[in-house]
Design a protein around this motif. Structure first.
Motif: not given
Length: 342
Positions: A25-46
């Motif tokens: 509703k605010s015009g933003y993408t619904v956030p991806v959630a990551a629980t550790d450094e590895i999953s955060a890095a993988k999400a950032a690559q995608d």
């Protein structure tokens, strides 16, 4: 649009952040959630993230995660939510360039920070567009011809909201100055080229970025001070603006050509010359006549002492006031009051 990533090892808290904002509703993408450094890095690559919301209870290595994401995604804005904000953590947040530090999930405050980030990023895009778009002059000409004041107010608001990037803002303002004088030249205004050179020089001498922005803005907005008719032009609008300013400020003794030139961001000789060509008298003469005509009215309609009347119309010394009043009307203020009082 913002594309946020939520990082933190507490899934419950991350879910609470996810629920705190109406993202779509605010015009933003619904956030991806990551629980550790590895999953955060993988999400950032995608994904192309531009905002990181880091949640920590003191044990989550948010700085390591942030560094790794920056290596992948480049520059990102950071919001840190920490259950225990210590001086050391606050210092780390500053060093990381965090734009927000919250001790708890506060939906309203989080939404405000996100809005600030969005507006700032939109402003940056606008500044880059002005500098890089080869068609920007045509775009500005179009909006000038259409008397589109909101377009230019939005443009200068973008400059104000990105004022910390001084060199970028100065570069944009210099380009905008060039474009407005190209427009005036295109409209057939004499000496537009010379005035452009003078304006660019004046711009370079301003030390505060707020002055740089207002200096540039004045040259655009003054064109829209009055509705444009066939017999009106920029010089007419400028002269009318000066007359209105004098009307509202003639009681100030310091009012004169230098003060007015400073207010409208022109040289004293230029502004006085344009005013005389449009009004038929110089600025000092116009101020003096307005003061004396106002004094005549006060002399006949009030019982105020002449010294107070002199002060009210912009003269601190009653003797000087009396001298120029008599020179103008061949009668002293007291004689005028006695003769024409109602």
């Amino acid at each position: 649009m913002l594309n946020p990533l939520i990082v933190g090892n507490n899934k419950k808290v991350c879910s609470a952040v996810l629920s705190a904002v109406e993202w779509e509703k605010s015009g933003y993408t619904v956030p991806v959630a990551a629980t550790d450094e590895i999953s955060a890095a993988k999400a950032a690559q995608d994904n192309d993230f531009d905002v990181i919301i880091a949640v920590t209870d003191g044990n989550f290595p948010w700085q390591n995660v942030l560094d790794r994401i920056k290596d992948i995604s480049g520059q990102v804005d950071v919001i840190l939510i920490a259950s225990n904000i210590t001086p050391a953590l606050a210092q780390s947040a500053v060093e990381a360039g965090a734009v927000g530090l919250l001790a708890e999930i506060r939906a309203k405050r989080l939404a405000e920070i996100l809005t600030d980030i969005y507006n700032r990023r939109r402003s940056l895009k606008e500044l880059i567009r002005i500098l890089s778009d080869s068609n920007i002059a045509d775009d500005i000409f179009y909006h000038l011809n259409g008397n589109d004041v909101p377009y230019f107010e939005d443009m200068f608001q973008s400059l104000k909201s990105f004022g910390e990037s001084k060199e970028l803002v100065r570069a944009v303002c210099a380009k905008l100055i060039g474009i407005i004088y190209d427009y005036l030249d295109d409209q057939g205004f004499k000496n537009a080229g010379l005035q452009r050179t003078s304006a660019i020089h004046s711009l370079s001498e301003l030390s505060h970025i707020s002055e740089v922005i207002e200096f540039t803005r004045a040259r655009y907005i003054n064109i829209f001070q009055f509705e444009t008719e066939k017999n009106q032009d920029y010089y007419y609008a400028l002269s009318e603006s000066i007359k209105e300013y004098i009307k509202n400020n003639f009681a100030r003794e310091a009012l004169g050509v230098p003060k007015i030139a400073e207010r409208f961001h022109f040289s004293a000789n230029y502004v006085n010359g344009i005013f005389k060509s449009q009004v038929g008298e110089t600025i000092p003469s116009y101020i003096s006549n307005l003061r004396l005509s106002s004094a005549k009215k006060l002399l006949t309609e009030t019982k105020e002492p002449i010294s107070e009347i002199a002060t009210k119309v912009g003269y601190s010394r009653v003797t000087y006031f009396s001298r120029i009043f008599k020179k103008k009307y061949n009668i002293s203020p007291l004689e005028y009051r006695n003769k024409f009082s109602k």
